[in-house]
Enzyme design. Structure first.
Site, mmCIF file in Angstrom:
data_model
loop_
_atom_site.group_PDB
_atom_site.id
_atom_site.type_symbol
_atom_site.label_atom_id
_atom_site.label_comp_id
_atom_site.label_asym_id
_atom_site.label_seq_id
_atom_site.Cartn_x
_atom_site.Cartn_y
_atom_site.Cartn_z
ATOM 1 N N PRO A 83 0.836 -1.208 0.000
ATOM 2 C CG PRO A 83 -0.683 -1.542 1.720
ATOM 3 C CD PRO A 83 0.628 -2.023 1.203
ATOM 4 C CB CYS A 84 2.078 3.547 -2.185
ATOM 5 S SG CYS A 84 3.358 2.288 -2.303
ATOM 6 C CD GLN A 85 -3.248 4.216 1.251
ATOM 7 O OE1 GLN A 85 -4.063 5.005 0.804
ATOM 8 N NE2 GLN A 85 -3.248 2.940 0.921
ATOM 9 N N GLY A 86 0.783 7.730 0.150
ATOM 10 C CA GLY A 86 1.333 9.087 0.095
ATOM 11 C C GLY A 86 1.648 9.593 -1.286
ATOM 12 C CG PHE A 87 2.065 7.145 -4.620
ATOM 13 C CD1 PHE A 87 3.335 7.314 -4.107
ATOM 14 C CD2 PHE A 87 1.700 5.892 -5.073
ATOM 15 C CE1 PHE A 87 4.235 6.266 -4.051
ATOM 16 C CE2 PHE A 87 2.587 4.835 -5.030
ATOM 17 C CZ PHE A 87 3.858 5.019 -4.517
#
Length: 368
Positions: A83-87
């Site tokens: 999971p990559c929420q900071g894009f």
């Protein structure tokens, strides 16, 4: 000669990526890790030979265990969707050090420690476009620094025979060759032959709100090649349970004609959700839009049945994701919805696997 790649599946969820790869006959998922217990239960029940671990990848004990097991089992491939929420442009100041992206860095660290021949990452579409490409360039740089040739592309599952327009970023890295996505496109399905919603779920067209059970019989014969393929080796139907909607929700759906949307509702009944697709029905002769984790809720988007007054069931959503009927999901309804909505469509994973094997063979024989 058949080389079997020994796979570690990180952030494995219910196992769509592993299942699709394994269908090729060239990959075997030996270890799976996820922090969600119901998802790991689903994975384990459908992949009985896999060592399934429930744990947090940021926990040093869990991480050390994964590294130790991977080296013992001679893992030579890592897959997963961290999971990559900071894009976002806002997150660019911190880059991959943004705490919302720390799970991605854990993935990179495990690749560095285990040194697989190949890795695959599946992630959201905007991984490529966010911050004018800043993040994807950082990701390529990180893997290049530890010895990998990396390539990436936004892939639409519908082009590969999944009855759903699901766009995701696929990143593939190898120590020996740069993966060529042109090769993957040899496995696309011609537009006129791509399955649509009707091809996928018309044989499940009988439950009303609140009806169905976790295990049931097939009541309607299959009417498409896709349905026949989904039914293979499944004597029972699993997870075909309709949401028990409120009377208000059912009355709203009754106002919406077959395959139409909320434009048929009075404005005062549109609700707080302002998206155009809320309270919309699927269309029989089109692919489904992206299946997300709340497909059981009509107000969430275009996920109501084309003609019946209910949202689609978990089994219908699983069909639209290309999971075969024998693939049974476990846990509470909300957990099952998450597992299906977050999964990589197995049919897409299978075609990526076939393309990979073709390129690996070329690399080993010295052909480009």
């Amino acid at each position: 000669m058949k080389n079997i790649y020994r796979v570690l599946d990180l952030f494995s969820g219910a196992g769509g990526l592993s299942y699709g790869l394994e269908k090729t006959g060239y990959f075997k998922s030996l270890i799976a890790l996820d922090f969600n217990e119901p998802a790991i239960e689903t994975f384990k029940k459908n992949h009985e030979d896999t060592k399934c671990i429930v744990g947090d990848i940021t926990d040093k004990k869990v991480k050390d265990k994964i590294i130790k097991l991977s080296k013992k089992d001679k893992i030579n491939m890592i897959v997963g969707g961290p999971p990559c929420q900071g894009f976002s442009n806002k997150g660019k100041n911190l880059g991959l050090k943004d705490e919302r992206n720390f799970l991605f860095l854990e993935y990179v660290d495990l690749v560095k420690e285990i040194e697989p021949e190949i890795f695959i990452i599946e992630n959201v579409k905007n991984m490529v476009s966010s911050a004018n490409g800043y993040f994807i360039n950082e990701i390529v740089k990180l893997f290049t620094e530890i010895g990998y040739l990396v390539n990436y592309k936004i892939i639409n599952s519908y082009e590969f025979g999944v009855p759903q327009t699901r766009e995701r970023t696929i990143v593939i890295g190898s120590r020996n060759f740069k993966y060529d996505f042109k090769n993957l496109y040899k496995y696309t399905v011609k537009e006129e032959k791509r399955p649509k919603v009707h091809d996928a779920i018309s044989d499940l067209n009988y439950l009303n709100s609140g009806e169905g059970s976790d295990v049931s019989e097939y009541l309607i014969k299959s009417s498409s090649n896709y349905q026949k393929e989904m039914r293979k080796n499944s004597k029972k139907l699993y997870n075909h349970i309709a949401t028990n909607h409120s009377e208000i929700a059912i009355n709203k759906l009754k106002m919406i004609p077959a395959e139409k949307g909320k434009e048929f509702l009075p404005i005062e009944l549109h609700g707080k959700q302002k998206f155009k697709t809320t309270w919309s029905r699927l269309e029989w002769n089109k692919p489904s839009p992206t299946i997300d984790t709340r497909f059981d809720t009509p107000s969430n988007g275009k996920n109501s049945h084309p003609v019946l007054n209910r949202a689609i069931t978990p089994r219908e959503a699983a069909r639209l994701q290309s999971f075969p009927d024998k693939y049974r999901f476990y846990g509470k309804k909300t957990e099952i919805c998450k597992q299906i909505g977050n999964a990589v469509p197995p049919l897409l994973a299978e075609k990526i696997g076939l393309s990979l094997i073709e390129q690996i063979a070329r690399c080993k024989t010295g052909h480009k």
